[in-house]
Design a protein around this motif. Structure first.
Motif, PDB file in Angstrom:
ATOM      1  N   GLN A 135     -59.606   5.643  74.141  1.00 32.51           N
ATOM      2  CA  GLN A 135     -60.459   6.036  74.822  1.00 32.51           C
ATOM      3  C   GLN A 135     -59.479   7.222  76.216  1.00 32.51           C
ATOM      4  O   GLN A 135     -60.744   7.825  76.684  1.00 32.51           O
ATOM      5  N   GLN A 136     -58.404   7.181  76.624  1.00 35.05           N
ATOM      6  CA  GLN A 136     -58.040   7.668  77.684  1.00 35.05           C
ATOM      7  C   GLN A 136     -57.293   9.285  76.815  1.00 35.05           C
ATOM      8  O   GLN A 136     -57.166   9.811  78.088  1.00 35.05           O
ATOM      9  N   HIS A 137     -56.880   9.010  76.149  1.00 36.74           N
ATOM     10  CA  HIS A 137     -56.559  10.306  74.919  1.00 36.74           C
ATOM     11  C   HIS A 137     -56.678  10.607  74.371  1.00 36.74           C
ATOM     12  O   HIS A 137     -56.797  10.085  73.469  1.00 36.74           O
ATOM     13  N   ASN A 138     -56.719  12.344  74.073  1.00 37.38           N
ATOM     14  CA  ASN A 138     -57.009  12.492  73.060  1.00 37.38           C
ATOM     15  C   ASN A 138     -56.179  12.696  72.330  1.00 37.38           C
ATOM     16  O   ASN A 138     -56.246  13.053  70.579  1.00 37.38           O
ATOM     17  N   ASP A 139     -54.944  12.680  72.514  1.00 33.51           N
ATOM     18  CA  ASP A 139     -53.738  12.643  71.881  1.00 33.51           C
ATOM     19  C   ASP A 139     -53.088  11.273  71.490  1.00 33.51           C
ATOM     20  O   ASP A 139     -52.589  10.814  71.325  1.00 33.51           O
ATOM     21  N   LEU A 141     -54.810  -9.267  60.252  1.00 31.30           N
ATOM     22  CA  LEU A 141     -55.363  -7.402  60.187  1.00 31.30           C
ATOM     23  C   LEU A 141     -56.609  -7.463  61.063  1.00 31.30           C
ATOM     24  O   LEU A 141     -57.288  -8.193  60.977  1.00 31.30           O
ATOM     25  N   TYR A 142     -56.238  -6.197  61.822  1.00 33.84           N
ATOM     26  CA  TYR A 142     -57.612  -6.222  62.942  1.00 33.84           C
ATOM     27  C   TYR A 142     -57.257  -5.028  63.368  1.00 33.84           C
ATOM     28  O   TYR A 142     -56.369  -3.755  63.775  1.00 33.84           O
ATOM     29  N   PRO A 143     -58.647  -4.091  63.279  1.00 32.10           N
ATOM     30  CA  PRO A 143     -59.027  -3.188  63.007  1.00 32.10           C
ATOM     31  C   PRO A 143     -59.197  -2.708  64.329  1.00 32.10           C
ATOM     32  O   PRO A 143     -59.305  -3.277  65.549  1.00 32.10           O
ATOM     33  N   VAL A 144     -58.303  -1.385  65.124  1.00 37.57           N
ATOM     34  CA  VAL A 144     -58.610  -1.034  66.048  1.00 37.57           C
ATOM     35  C   VAL A 144     -59.946   0.218  66.639  1.00 37.57           C
ATOM     36  O   VAL A 144     -60.170   1.439  65.716  1.00 37.57           O
ATOM     37  N   LYS A 145     -60.565  -0.687  67.286  1.00 44.12           N
ATOM     38  CA  LYS A 145     -62.287   0.451  67.889  1.00 44.12           C
ATOM     39  C   LYS A 145     -61.819   1.918  68.317  1.00 44.12           C
ATOM     40  O   LYS A 145     -60.509   2.364  68.789  1.00 44.12           O
ATOM     41  N   ASN A 146     -62.653   2.563  67.795  1.00 45.67           N
ATOM     42  CA  ASN A 146     -62.948   4.475  68.057  1.00 45.67           C
ATOM     43  C   ASN A 146     -61.674   4.453  67.624  1.00 45.67           C
ATOM     44  O   ASN A 146     -60.845   6.019  67.469  1.00 45.67           O
ATOM     45  N   THR A 147     -61.106   4.203  66.322  1.00 45.07           N
ATOM     46  CA  THR A 147     -60.484   5.159  65.372  1.00 45.07           C
ATOM     47  C   THR A 147     -60.138   4.281  63.759  1.00 45.07           C
ATOM     48  O   THR A 147     -61.079   3.363  63.479  1.00 45.07           O
ATOM     49  N   ASP A 148     -59.260   4.929  63.347  1.00 45.84           N
ATOM     50  CA  ASP A 148     -59.875   4.721  61.580  1.00 45.84           C
ATOM     51  C   ASP A 148     -58.170   3.481  61.637  1.00 45.84           C
ATOM     52  O   ASP A 148     -58.027   3.803  60.577  1.00 45.84           O
ATOM     53  N   TRP A 149     -57.203   3.451  62.311  1.00 46.04           N
ATOM     54  CA  TRP A 149     -56.222   2.554  62.756  1.00 46.04           C
ATOM     55  C   TRP A 149     -57.144   1.301  62.204  1.00 46.04           C
ATOM     56  O   TRP A 149     -57.891   0.638  62.716  1.00 46.04           O
TER      57      TRP A 149
END
Length: 372
Positions: A61-65, A158-166
């Motif tokens: 959320q803080q970085h786009n990179d 397994l735990y999904p990372v919010k705001n990503t497809d990771w």
């Protein structure tokens, strides 16, 4: 020799009982401890994956990179696969993007991979199923079969990372966990063997200690009993010798001058007066203030005299005042037995319905009488 065999069998019995019971107890404790260890490991791995996923989500959320985030994660988890638990991260296609072993980055996690938990359901990892898998390599709970049974790690959460497809995956290092479980079992066995041996040895020592004390007491009692048997044997031998002396004296008609010349006493049988020869008297006793005379043929008559009066008229070498109730003839005495505390019991012929007991105070006098 018999005692040695008894102690040997006691030792072997203790050994068998302790080690058989201990074996099942040890296996139960090993299983319980291992399951508890796995439960802690699973909970720790779940917490670590969740915290890492939340941290990565916050950074996203803080970085786009995204590459910077991946690099940071890679640095933080690198070379952690030697621990009992570690994490990795892959994208929605199954491609590894972070792994403690950099050589595995870019590898695809295909359907043949082993998963205990997945992101499509809410199944929880069961420590019992996981323990069964570690022991037997069999399917259980959420486990799926996989092609490589020698795999060193297993995905347990397994735990999904919010705001990503990771997806953050928590691994259990099977090799490390198996080693710790094996070490745990080894220490349990070691403690069990040492404790079991100590219990057996202490138990055997206590058995020997109390057994030895008991044996000493038995030996003392046996020795006392043996002495008493010898004394009784001597008394009965003296009785036989004394009877022989009396018979010889009667046959030779050479009684001591101190012996009374009285040959008969008067007794009563109902309304009949009976003149009873002294040598035919078996014993005289008093019951309910009445004096009874029993002859050698079991015939009972009465006397108007007291026991004391009759005894004073009898030959003291042939008759003995056993107690206040009985006067016995040497001829009627059959056996001399030990009775109570240093007392003697006289068995007579014909048999008396009342026990003839010589008190311990009068026992010495009786022995002296037999030794005349």
């Amino acid at each position: 020799m018999k005692k040695d065999k008894l102690y040997l069998f006691t030792f072997l019995s203790l050994l068998v009982v302790v080690y058989i019971c201990g074996y099942f107890s040890m296996n139960y404790l090993v299983d319980l401890s291992t399951k508890q260890f796995l439960k802690i490991q699973i909970e720790s791995s779940k917490r670590e994956a969740k915290e890492m996923a939340n941290l990565i989500s916050f950074q996203a959320q803080q970085h786009n990179d995204k590459q910077l985030i991946v690099n940071n994660v890679q640095k933080s988890i690198e070379k952690t696969d030697t621990q009992t638990g570690f994490i990795c991260m892959f994208d929605h296609t199954g491609k590894e993007i972070c792994h403690p072993n950099p050589e595995k980055i870019g590898r695809m996690t295909g359907p043949d991979e082993s998963f205990i938990s997945n992101i499509h359901n809410n199944s929880e990892v069961d420590p019992e199923d996981f323990y069964s898998y570690l022991k037997n390599r069999t399917e259980g709970g959420g486990l799926r079969n996989f092609n490589d049974p020698k795999r060193n790690s297993e995905i347990i959460y397994l735990y999904p990372v919010k705001n990503t497809d990771w997806i953050v995956a928590s691994h259990a290092n099977l090799k490390n966990i198996n080693k710790q479980a094996t070490d745990l079992k080894f220490y349990f066995i070691l403690v069990y063997l040492l404790t079991g041996t100590l219990i057996v040895m202490l138990s055997f020592f206590m058995v020997r200690l109390f057994g030895s004390r008991y044996e000493r007491k038995l030996e003392q009692k046996n020795e006392t009993l043996f002495n008493e048997v010898l004394n009784l044997s001597k008394l009965n031998s003296d009785l036989t010798n004394y009877k022989t002396k009396i018979n010889v004296s009667e046959n030779r008609d050479t009684l001591d001058v101190s012996v009374s010349n009285k040959k008969r006493i008067l007794t009563y049988l109902k309304n009949e007066i009976v003149s009873l020869e002294i040598e035919n008297i078996a014993y005289i006793y008093m019951e309910n203030t009445i004096t009874y005379v029993k002859d050698i043929n079991s015939k009972v008559s009465t006397s108007n005299s007291s026991l004391e009066e009759i005894y004073n008229e009898l030959d003291s070498t042939a008759f003995f005042r056993a107690n206040r109730q009985f006067i016995v003839s040497i001829k009627s005495i059959d056996k001399i037995l030990k009775y109570g505390n240093n007392q003697l019991k006289i068995e007579v012929i014909p048999k008396s319905e009342v026990d003839i007991i010589i008190s311990k105070n009068k026992a010495a006098e009786f022995k002296t009488w037999l030794n005349r």
